[in-house]
Design a protein around this motif. Sequence first.
Motif, PDB file in Angstrom:
ATOM      1  N   LEU A 123     -23.753 -49.537  36.083  1.00 11.91           N
ATOM      2  CA  LEU A 123     -23.498 -48.103  36.041  1.00 11.91           C
ATOM      3  C   LEU A 123     -22.456 -47.842  34.973  1.00 11.91           C
ATOM      4  O   LEU A 123     -21.796 -48.770  34.499  1.00 11.91           O
ATOM      5  N   GLU A 172     -29.092 -43.484  35.927  1.00 10.93           N
ATOM      6  CA  GLU A 172     -27.634 -43.550  36.038  1.00 10.93           C
ATOM      7  C   GLU A 172     -27.169 -44.930  36.479  1.00 10.93           C
ATOM      8  O   GLU A 172     -26.034 -45.313  36.210  1.00 10.93           O
ATOM      9  N   ARG A 208     -27.461 -44.434  31.587  1.00 13.54           N
ATOM     10  CA  ARG A 208     -26.952 -43.231  30.913  1.00 13.54           C
ATOM     11  C   ARG A 208     -25.461 -43.074  31.194  1.00 13.54           C
ATOM     12  O   ARG A 208     -24.993 -43.228  32.317  1.00 13.54           O
ATOM     13  N   ASN A 256     -21.880 -40.506  30.533  1.00 10.83           N
ATOM     14  CA  ASN A 256     -21.563 -39.071  30.597  1.00 10.83           C
ATOM     15  C   ASN A 256     -21.667 -38.371  29.243  1.00 10.83           C
ATOM     16  O   ASN A 256     -21.735 -37.149  29.180  1.00 10.83           O
TER      17      ASN A 256
END
Length: 153
Positions: free
Chosen positions: A81, A67, A53, A55
């Motif tokens: 990440l 995340e 994921r 932001n």
Amino acid sequence: MLRVGLISDTHGLLRPAALDFLRGCARIIHAGDIGDVAVLEALATLAPVTAVRGNNDHQAVLTGLPETAQLELDHVQLYVLHNLKEMAIDPAAAGVNVVVSGHSHRPLVEEREGVLYVNPGSAGRRRFKLPIGVGELVIDGREVMPRIVELDG
């Protein structure tokens, strides 16, 4: 030999040129800011997808993505990440060989303390004057050969 496709920051736009480049990969990694679950669905028609994921991933189905992701491919440890500045581990101490990230929209291939850092750049809409790109890792045993490819905007 294993070919791993890298893509990030699509923001809901999956360019045909990106799909063409990723065709034939054994796995695809999306480093966040996907923008629309349809992007992941289209990528999954080409190869298994590992996605994290970003932001800007606010769509309900995307908020459930992790995340970070860690995976081993052909004896190579990868850590994925979105924003490199939010990394909560010491990759070298954790035995990670390659860190894949996105967020900055800036392509990057750099080695630090024996760890390869790769950001394929943004495959979505152009941001500022940064290139539009995708990448790949060709893994042969413990050897990793990264490549970033700029796509026509």
